[in-house]
Design a protein around this motif. Structure first.
Motif, PDB file in Angstrom:
ATOM      1  N   HIS A 174       0.838  -1.189   0.000  1.00 59.54           N
ATOM      2  CA  HIS A 174       0.000   0.000   0.000  1.00 59.54           C
ATOM      3  C   HIS A 174       0.879   1.248   0.000  1.00 59.54           C
ATOM      4  CE1 HIS A 174      -3.644  -2.243   0.424  1.00 59.54           C
ATOM      5  NE2 HIS A 174      -3.293  -2.764   1.566  1.00 59.54           N
TER       6      HIS A 174
ATOM      7  N   LEU B  61      -5.842  -0.303   9.155  1.00 61.78           N
ATOM      8  CA  LEU B  61      -4.387  -0.382   9.283  1.00 61.78           C
ATOM      9  C   LEU B  61      -4.011  -0.087  10.729  1.00 61.78           C
ATOM     10  CD1 LEU B  61      -3.277   1.643   6.102  1.00 61.78           C
ATOM     11  CD2 LEU B  61      -3.565  -0.834   6.307  1.00 61.78           C
ATOM     12  N   ASP B  62      -2.940  -0.712  11.212  1.00 60.82           N
ATOM     13  CA  ASP B  62      -2.492  -0.456  12.581  1.00 60.82           C
ATOM     14  C   ASP B  62      -2.105   1.007  12.777  1.00 60.82           C
ATOM     15  OD1 ASP B  62      -2.884  -3.095  13.274  1.00 60.82           O
ATOM     16  OD2 ASP B  62      -0.823  -3.686  12.811  1.00 60.82           O
TER      17      ASP B  62
END
Length: 371
Positions: free
Chosen positions: A39, A249-250
């Motif tokens: 990404h 996402l983290d």
């Protein structure tokens, strides 16, 4: 190793140039620092021009799950205005698109080296280009395409970003009600330190990408949590959109030092600069991928026609200058407090203004670029 053409960077521009050259029978080696596509900070908007270029390269974005984008929506504070896009458009994650482009490059005969970081690019006494990789190995070629995207190669850096922009990207799964309300629109949200774009991508996911000036990020304590809170405070429409949303996402993906408005004037002999190494259009236009494909196509055509890079590069700049100037002027307007206050009201009265701006900031294939 002596190559015919070396392409440094395996993103959209690099892969597009590699495929175009390989389809014409050229021997091409592409070097990409990442081992697998990932990404990236990107709005992931595919304009009509981008779709045409991808089709010519043999990429079927519908089979990859691309979703249609039929509307553009502008939101500031609690106001929003909407207009239909004047051209077909779709949305697809860069990870999916980059994976497809790499696969296509391999299929048409490009030699692809993944997970190889370029340390230096130098001109030799024999008038060839020498590329040194991280393990000390060397590649040589008479012609190089520089397609390293937003990351500069040592010795070939672009000017510094005077506005100190910072860009972030987060994927969300919106609440069912907000996903329905967003629909098939690309939504631009404005706030005091920058702007953001939110739009659906494949698999029911929504991409939120934003750019802010460094001082705005500093006021948020240099933390994503504070930044997204401030953006929602500045633009309640964004707060409404993200109510009940699940971050996927983290942590957000981030990148700094983006020289928006940059257009390369010249280049060295047999060094064709493409993608963000040639031109960096403001993100709000949604034309970044189109610029990458456009510059790659034009550079490949110039090389095949034996047009030198020193002739091609300023010609590309001249052809793109009107669109880039308009896009930069519009971006400056978005960062003006008064403009942010009155723009949504104005666009409600005349939504056609969004369509006109969308058309005029497209990067097309001017006849002046023909070798």
């Amino acid at each position: 190793m002596q190559e015919e053409v070396l392409i440094l960077g395996g993103g959209v521009a690099g892969c597009a140039a590699a495929i175009a050259l390989a389809q014409k029978g050229r021997s091409v080696t592409l070097i990409e620092r990442e081992r697998t596509p990932r990404h990236k900070v990107c709005g992931e908007f595919l304009s009509g021009e981008a779709l045409e270029d991808l089709h010519a390269l043999g990429i079927d974005v519908v089979s990859l799950g691309a979703v249609p984008i039929n509307y553009v929506r502008l939101a500031a504070a609690q106001r929003a205005a909407e207009a239909p896009l004047p051209f077909p458009a779709k949305s697809l994650t860069r990870k999916a698109l980059d994976k497809a482009l790499i696969s296509r490059a391999i299929a048409v005969g490009v030699r692809v080296e993944l997970g190889r970081s370029v340390q230096s690019l130098n001109r030799t006494a024999a008038s060839t280009w020498q590329v040194t990789l991280e393990d000390g190995s060397i590649r040589e070629a008479p012609t190089v395409f520089l397609a390293t995207g937003k990351h500069d190669l040592r010795g070939h850096a672009r000017p510094k970003d005077p506005h100190r922009w910072v860009a972030f990207k987060m994927y969300y799964r919106l609440s069912p009600a907000q996903a329905d309300d967003l629909g098939d629109a690309s939504e631009l949200t404005l706030y005091s330190g920058g702007y953001g774009g939110i739009q659906p991508v494949e698999d029911g996911i929504t991409n939120f990408c934003c750019v802010v000036q460094r001082r705005y990020f500093e006021r948020a304590g240099l933390r994503w949590e504070g930044l997204i809170a401030n953006m929602q405070k500045d633009c309640p429409h964004l707060a409404m959109r993200l109510a009940g949303a699940q971050p996927l996402l983290d942590k957000p993906i981030a990148i700094t030092h983006i020289p928006y408005g940059y257009l390369r004037r010249t280049t060295e002999d047999s060094l064709y600069c493409i993608g963000d190494q040639a031109a960096v259009i403001p993100s709000f236009t949604g034309d970044g991928i189109s610029v990458a494909l456009h510059t790659a196509r034009c550079a490949a055509a110039a090389y095949l026609a034996r047009e030198s890079s020193s002739v091609f590069q300023p010609k590309l700049r001249s052809a793109m200058l009107p669109q880039m100037r308009l896009a930069q002027a519009a971006a400056n307007g978005l960062n003006n407090a008064l403009a942010r206050a009155v723009l949504p009201f104005f666009l409600r009265v005349w939504p056609g203004a969004m369509q006109v701006t969308a058309r005029l900031t497209r990067v097309t294939q001017p006849a002046a670029l023909a070798p």
